[in-house]
Design a protein around this motif. Structure first.
Motif, short mmCIF file in Angstrom:
data_model
loop_
_atom_site.label_atom_id
_atom_site.label_comp_id
_atom_site.label_asym_id
_atom_site.label_seq_id
_atom_site.Cartn_x
_atom_site.Cartn_y
_atom_site.Cartn_z
N LYS A 196 0.60 -1.22 -0.03
CA LYS A 196 0.10 -0.11 0.08
C LYS A 196 0.94 1.42 -0.12
N ASP A 197 0.65 2.18 -0.92
CA ASP A 197 1.11 3.48 -1.02
C ASP A 197 2.63 3.41 -1.39
N ALA A 198 3.05 2.19 -1.97
CA ALA A 198 4.53 2.01 -2.37
C ALA A 198 4.33 2.54 -3.94
N ASP A 199 5.60 2.81 -4.24
CA ASP A 199 5.63 3.39 -5.75
C ASP A 199 5.35 2.22 -6.74
N VAL A 200 4.78 2.18 -7.55
CA VAL A 200 4.40 1.16 -8.58
C VAL A 200 5.39 1.23 -9.32
N ASP A 201 6.23 0.23 -9.65
CA ASP A 201 7.09 -0.01 -10.88
C ASP A 201 6.45 -0.37 -11.92
N PRO A 202 6.65 0.32 -12.99
CA PRO A 202 5.94 0.08 -14.21
C PRO A 202 6.14 -1.34 -14.81
N ASP A 203 7.25 -1.73 -14.55
CA ASP A 203 7.61 -3.06 -14.96
C ASP A 203 6.95 -4.28 -14.39
N SER A 204 6.30 -3.90 -13.19
CA SER A 204 5.61 -5.00 -12.28
C SER A 204 4.17 -5.01 -12.95
N ARG A 205 3.77 -4.02 -13.74
CA ARG A 205 2.38 -4.11 -14.25
C ARG A 205 2.43 -4.89 -15.49
N VAL A 206 1.09 -5.38 -15.81
CA VAL A 206 0.90 -6.02 -17.13
C VAL A 206 0.76 -5.05 -18.29
N GLN A 207 1.40 -5.13 -19.23
CA GLN A 207 1.47 -3.91 -20.27
C GLN A 207 0.66 -4.53 -21.39
N ARG A 244 -4.27 -1.54 -26.60
CA ARG A 244 -3.04 -0.67 -26.48
C ARG A 244 -3.18 0.13 -25.10
N SER A 245 -2.30 0.94 -24.68
CA SER A 245 -2.09 1.28 -23.39
C SER A 245 -2.24 2.91 -23.77
N ALA A 246 -3.05 3.48 -22.53
CA ALA A 246 -3.00 5.05 -22.61
C ALA A 246 -2.61 5.44 -21.18
N ALA A 292 -3.46 2.98 -18.21
CA ALA A 292 -4.60 2.19 -18.40
C ALA A 292 -4.22 1.40 -19.74
N ILE A 293 -4.96 0.10 -19.58
CA ILE A 293 -4.76 -0.44 -21.01
C ILE A 293 -6.23 -0.67 -21.60
N LEU A 294 -6.22 -0.22 -22.85
CA LEU A 294 -7.62 -0.02 -23.27
C LEU A 294 -7.91 -1.13 -24.39
N VAL A 295 -9.04 -1.85 -24.15
CA VAL A 295 -9.54 -2.85 -25.44
C VAL A 295 -10.97 -2.15 -25.62
N ASN A 296 -11.02 -2.28 -27.29
CA ASN A 296 -12.24 -1.47 -27.63
C ASN A 296 -12.34 -0.29 -27.02
N LEU A 297 -11.24 0.63 -26.87
CA LEU A 297 -11.40 1.77 -26.11
C LEU A 297 -11.88 1.93 -24.80
N GLN A 298 -12.18 0.79 -24.27
CA GLN A 298 -12.64 0.67 -22.88
C GLN A 298 -11.46 0.27 -21.91
N PRO A 299 -11.34 1.09 -20.82
CA PRO A 299 -10.15 0.71 -19.89
C PRO A 299 -10.52 -0.67 -19.25
N VAL A 300 -9.53 -1.41 -19.10
CA VAL A 300 -9.60 -2.56 -18.32
C VAL A 300 -8.50 -2.64 -17.41
N SER A 301 -8.66 -3.53 -16.27
CA SER A 301 -7.63 -3.56 -15.46
C SER A 301 -7.42 -4.97 -14.82
N SER A 302 -6.29 -5.02 -13.84
CA SER A 302 -5.77 -6.31 -13.71
C SER A 302 -6.80 -6.79 -12.48
N PRO A 303 -7.16 -8.01 -12.32
CA PRO A 303 -6.74 -9.29 -13.29
C PRO A 303 -7.41 -9.32 -14.76
N TYR A 304 -6.46 -9.53 -15.68
CA TYR A 304 -6.66 -9.47 -16.88
C TYR A 304 -7.13 -11.01 -17.22
#
Lengths: 110, 289
Positions: B142-153, B186-188, B191-203
């Protein structure tokens, strides 16, 4: 004894009844709380010094709160309300620190 | 300076010492009236202090009101959206029924074509056996900095999806977003967008097809190695075969260039005029992507 019991009764009543506070007095609440803390620490120190006196305690408590609110009110009217608040907080803060130090010396002998 | 020294050195209210001096060093005995006054004032002061403290802890009324207003507006609009999307799917089903009723007698071959196109374009919901590939962001304190590498791209999802297609998936959806020929993963920002709708973990990537073939094919495909290497970044993934899966249809498939003929041709001549001026190269491009 009466003063301490009365304070406890008042605190419990305030917690249970939860009265609403008019918006006009809202700016004075922080100062009132600081002044009350100062009086509490003063009373505790006087108790440890063996000088505690209920009447003095209650009167100093009341006058602290009222005078602090009055200073802030005057400051508001003159357009320097926030500076006045700062001044009151600094002075009362120093007193709280000194009294707390005296209480610490009494309790821990250090 | 003397003022500061006074405050620092003699913080105790002078009243205490004065009271003690006045009574000659013994504890003063007070009258009943004084004691009642002291008690009443003590109750009052305690109550005032605790009420003040409570009041200060409470959020600002105006901010609270604005927040409540926004919240109610959000849920209201959300309700509108839900109602409208229910209506859309209801009307869509109605259209579907009417169309198949009309076409089943008149032209069964056209109906078959339509159904196949619906599957291929992703506009019809499908069900069948398949696999579910789940990718999960690395757990973050909680509140830790999120390493972008640790997220699903987006790249991770693209590789998984492309491998699923290549090993024979017939329909794919990510978090209930159906992949159509015009879908982009693709990512924006974050967030990752699928059909222009944001989806989030777990994918959860749901693919319909032969579960055994999909699982073994996926393990041998580039996506298998890729998911193994993702564990180095703390991203967990799993592939589960299931006998019954649902993928939703995508309502966003719609005509972009063609429009219906205003008045149907009634002259009965076999020379059918193309509805919107004939297939030009523009229209071809519009659908080709």
């Amino acid at each position: 004894m009466i003063a301490v019991v009365g304070l406890i009764v008042g605190v419990v009543a305030g917690l249970l009844l939860q009265p609403s506070v008019p918006a006009a007095v809202a700016p004075y609440l922080p100062i009132a709380v600081i002044a009350a803390l100062d009086a509490l620490f003063g009373g505790l120190r006087a108790k440890l010094d063996g000088l505690f006196d209920e009447k003095v305690f209650i009167v100093s408590f009341l006058s602290n709160v009222v005078v602090a609110a009055l200073i802030v009110f005057l400051g508001d009217q003159l357009g320097v309300g926030s500076q006045m608040s700062t001044g009151v907080v600094v002075v009362l803060g120093i007193r709280i620190f000194s009294n707390a130090a005296a209480i610490r010396r009494h309790l821990f002998k250090a | 300076m003397s003022l500061l020294r006074q405050v620092m050195d003699h913080p105790l209210d002078p009243g205490y010492e004065a009271a003690r001096r006045a009574t000659g060093g013994v504890r003063p005995q007070r009258g009943v009236v004084t004691r009642i006054w002291v008690g009443l004032l003590a109750v009052l002061l305690g109550a005032v202090t605790v009420v003040a403290a409570r009041e200060l802890r409470r959020p600002e009324p105006s901010a609270l009101a604005a927040r409540t207003l926004l919240e109610s507006q959000i849920s209201e609009r959300q309700g509108d959206v839900d109602t409208l999307s229910r209506r859309v799917s209801q009307v869509g089903a109605e259209v579907e029924t009417l169309r198949s009723d009309a076409l089943s007698d008149a032209s069964p071959s056209l109906l078959d074509t339509l159904n196949r196109d619906g599957v291929l374009s992703g506009s019809t919901a499908l069900q069948g056996p398949g696999v579910v590939v789940t990718l999960r962001d690395a757990p973050v304190l909680k509140d830790a900095d999120v390493d972008p590498d640790s997220r699903v791209q987006d790249l991770d999802l693209q590789i998984v999806v492309n491998s699923l297609w290549s090993v024979g998936a017939e329909a794919v959806a990510i978090n209930d977003q159906r992949l159509t020929p015009v879908t982009a993963v693709r990512s924006a920002g974050d967030a990752i967008l699928v059909n222009l709708q944001p989806v989030s973990s777990p994918y959860s990537v749901v693919a319909i097809g032969d579960p055994g073939k999909l699982q073994s094919g996926l393990a041998r495909s580039p996506a298998g190695d890729w998911m193994v290497s993702l564990t180095n970044f703390g991203i967990q993934s799993s592939t589960v075969g299931q006998s019954e899966l649902d993928v939703p249809g995508d309502d966003s498939v719609r005509l972009r260039y063609a429009r219906p003929v205003e008045s149907p041709a009634t002259d009965g001549s076999g020379d059918a005029t193309p509805a919107a001026g004939g297939p030009t190269s523009d229209e071809d491009q519009g659908y080709g992507q």
